[in-house]
Design a protein around this motif. Structure first.
Motif, PDB file in Angstrom:
ATOM      1  N   GLU A   5      23.955  53.143  60.980  1.00 27.36           N
ATOM      2  CA  GLU A   5      23.303  52.485  59.849  1.00 27.36           C
ATOM      3  C   GLU A   5      23.930  52.937  58.540  1.00 27.36           C
ATOM      4  OE1 GLU A   5      19.053  52.918  59.979  1.00 27.36           O
ATOM      5  OE2 GLU A   5      19.017  52.405  62.100  1.00 27.36           O
ATOM      6  N   ASP A   6      24.210  54.234  58.424  1.00 24.32           N
ATOM      7  CA  ASP A   6      24.884  54.760  57.237  1.00 24.32           C
ATOM      8  C   ASP A   6      26.230  54.075  57.051  1.00 24.32           C
ATOM      9  OD1 ASP A   6      22.940  56.557  56.455  1.00 24.32           O
ATOM     10  OD2 ASP A   6      23.943  58.308  57.296  1.00 24.32           O
ATOM     11  N   GLU A   7      27.000  53.983  58.132  1.00 13.35           N
ATOM     12  CA  GLU A   7      28.318  53.370  58.049  1.00 13.35           C
ATOM     13  C   GLU A   7      28.226  51.906  57.627  1.00 13.35           C
ATOM     14  OE1 GLU A   7      31.974  52.323  61.010  1.00 13.35           O
ATOM     15  OE2 GLU A   7      31.084  54.321  61.187  1.00 13.35           O
ATOM     16  N   ASN A   8      27.269  51.173  58.173  1.00 12.29           N
ATOM     17  CA  ASN A   8      27.089  49.768  57.790  1.00 12.29           C
ATOM     18  C   ASN A   8      26.738  49.634  56.319  1.00 12.29           C
ATOM     19  OD1 ASN A   8      27.671  48.858  60.369  1.00 12.29           O
ATOM     20  ND2 ASN A   8      25.523  48.740  60.983  1.00 12.29           N
ATOM     21  N   GLN A   9      25.882  50.524  55.817  1.00 13.50           N
ATOM     22  CA  GLN A   9      25.521  50.492  54.402  1.00 13.50           C
ATOM     23  C   GLN A   9      26.721  50.830  53.524  1.00 13.50           C
ATOM     24  OE1 GLN A   9      22.097  53.085  53.948  1.00 13.50           O
ATOM     25  NE2 GLN A   9      20.795  51.267  53.752  1.00 13.50           N
ATOM     26  N   ILE A  10      27.518  51.796  53.948  1.00 11.10           N
ATOM     27  CA  ILE A  10      28.698  52.187  53.176  1.00 11.10           C
ATOM     28  C   ILE A  10      29.705  51.048  53.141  1.00 11.10           C
ATOM     29  CG2 ILE A  10      30.694  53.739  53.145  1.00 11.10           C
ATOM     30  CD1 ILE A  10      28.739  55.931  54.212  1.00 11.10           C
ATOM     31  N   VAL A  11      29.952  50.398  54.273  1.00  3.75           N
ATOM     32  CA  VAL A  11      30.877  49.261  54.327  1.00  3.75           C
ATOM     33  C   VAL A  11      30.389  48.156  53.395  1.00  3.75           C
ATOM     34  CG1 VAL A  11      31.707  47.380  55.798  1.00  3.75           C
ATOM     35  CG2 VAL A  11      31.843  49.746  56.602  1.00  3.75           C
ATOM     36  N   HIS A  12      29.106  47.843  53.458  1.00  2.00           N
ATOM     37  CA  HIS A  12      28.549  46.799  52.583  1.00  2.00           C
ATOM     38  C   HIS A  12      28.715  47.193  51.112  1.00  2.00           C
ATOM     39  CE1 HIS A  12      25.974  43.603  51.177  1.00  2.00           C
ATOM     40  NE2 HIS A  12      25.278  44.502  50.493  1.00  2.00           N
ATOM     41  N   TYR A  13      28.441  48.446  50.783  1.00  2.56           N
ATOM     42  CA  TYR A  13      28.586  48.928  49.417  1.00  2.56           C
ATOM     43  C   TYR A  13      30.029  48.768  48.938  1.00  2.56           C
ATOM     44  CZ  TYR A  13      28.159  51.886  45.311  1.00  2.56           C
ATOM     45  OH  TYR A  13      28.160  52.348  44.017  1.00  2.56           O
ATOM     46  N   ILE A  14      30.976  49.192  49.756  1.00  4.61           N
ATOM     47  CA  ILE A  14      32.390  49.095  49.393  1.00  4.61           C
ATOM     48  C   ILE A  14      32.771  47.644  49.140  1.00  4.61           C
ATOM     49  CG2 ILE A  14      34.755  49.342  50.278  1.00  4.61           C
ATOM     50  CD1 ILE A  14      33.756  51.915  51.715  1.00  4.61           C
ATOM     51  N   GLN A  15      32.382  46.759  50.041  1.00  3.47           N
ATOM     52  CA  GLN A  15      32.761  45.348  49.934  1.00  3.47           C
ATOM     53  C   GLN A  15      32.143  44.667  48.718  1.00  3.47           C
ATOM     54  OE1 GLN A  15      31.612  43.835  53.765  1.00  3.47           O
ATOM     55  NE2 GLN A  15      33.482  44.571  54.746  1.00  3.47           N
ATOM     56  N   THR A  16      30.966  45.090  48.304  1.00  2.00           N
ATOM     57  CA  THR A  16      30.313  44.445  47.170  1.00  2.00           C
ATOM     58  C   THR A  16      30.666  45.074  45.822  1.00  2.00           C
ATOM     59  OG1 THR A  16      28.304  45.770  47.476  1.00  2.00           O
ATOM     60  CG2 THR A  16      28.368  43.594  48.532  1.00  2.00           C
ATOM     61  N   HIS A  17      31.151  46.308  45.815  1.00  2.00           N
ATOM     62  CA  HIS A  17      31.415  46.996  44.547  1.00  2.00           C
ATOM     63  C   HIS A  17      32.895  47.163  44.196  1.00  2.00           C
ATOM     64  CE1 HIS A  17      27.200  48.044  45.071  1.00  2.00           C
ATOM     65  NE2 HIS A  17      27.178  48.293  43.776  1.00  2.00           N
ATOM     66  N   TYR A  18      33.775  47.056  45.192  1.00  2.00           N
ATOM     67  CA  TYR A  18      35.188  47.341  44.940  1.00  2.00           C
ATOM     68  C   TYR A  18      36.095  46.242  45.477  1.00  2.00           C
ATOM     69  CZ  TYR A  18      33.189  52.001  44.352  1.00  2.00           C
ATOM     70  OH  TYR A  18      32.418  53.053  43.953  1.00  2.00           O
ATOM     71  N   GLU A  19      37.304  46.205  44.930  1.00  2.00           N
ATOM     72  CA  GLU A  19      38.354  45.330  45.450  1.00  2.00           C
ATOM     73  C   GLU A  19      39.671  46.078  45.353  1.00  2.00           C
ATOM     74  OE1 GLU A  19      38.002  41.886  43.015  1.00  2.00           O
ATOM     75  OE2 GLU A  19      38.814  42.855  41.244  1.00  2.00           O
ATOM     76  N   TYR A  20      40.584  45.740  46.248  1.00  2.00           N
ATOM     77  CA  TYR A  20      41.879  46.410  46.268  1.00  2.00           C
ATOM     78  C   TYR A  20      42.904  45.529  45.583  1.00  2.00           C
ATOM     79  CZ  TYR A  20      46.130  48.642  47.919  1.00  2.00           C
ATOM     80  OH  TYR A  20      47.354  49.259  47.975  1.00  2.00           O
ATOM     81  N   ASP A  21      43.600  46.063  44.596  1.00  2.00           N
ATOM     82  CA  ASP A  21      44.671  45.375  43.879  1.00  2.00           C
ATOM     83  C   ASP A  21      45.987  45.848  44.490  1.00  2.00           C
ATOM     84  OD1 ASP A  21      46.641  44.541  42.111  1.00  2.00           O
ATOM     85  OD2 ASP A  21      45.500  45.083  40.316  1.00  2.00           O
TER      86      ASP A  21
END
Length: 94
Positions: A5-21
């Motif tokens: 559950e922690d990992e799923n929340q972290i993945v969701h957080y990363i995808q919604t807050h960051y982008e890779y240039d």
């Protein structure tokens, strides 16, 4: 909360807050467009981020964030090909 559950929340957080240039080789904040700086771990030199998800603090390695943004999953371990822990370009990670 279990680890999955922690990992799923972290993945969701990363995808919604960051982008890779990829051109610049940096992670950017989606809202501000600014490059994410984080801080450097003194022991091994990895760039890290502190994030708060549902009131809980998590420390993320920036190279794991880059990998997740490019491959859609958090890895258990990543190797920097050139041996430089500050070089988080996707082409330097395996």
């Amino acid at each position: 909360m279990n680890t999955r559950e922690d990992e799923n929340q972290i993945v969701h957080y990363i995808q919604t807050h960051y982008e890779y240039d990829a051109e610049a080789g940096v992670v950017r904040n989606r809202r501000t467009g600014r490059a994410v700086k984080g801080w450097y771990n003194r022991g091994r030199g990895y760039q890290q981020l502190n994030v708060r998800i549902d009131g809980r603090r998590h420390v993320l390695h920036l190279h794991h964030v880059v990998w997740e943004l490019c491959h859609g999953r958090l890895p258990k371990q990543i190797d920097h090909l050139n041996g430089n822990p500050r070089d988080n370009r996707i082409e330097n990670l395996r």
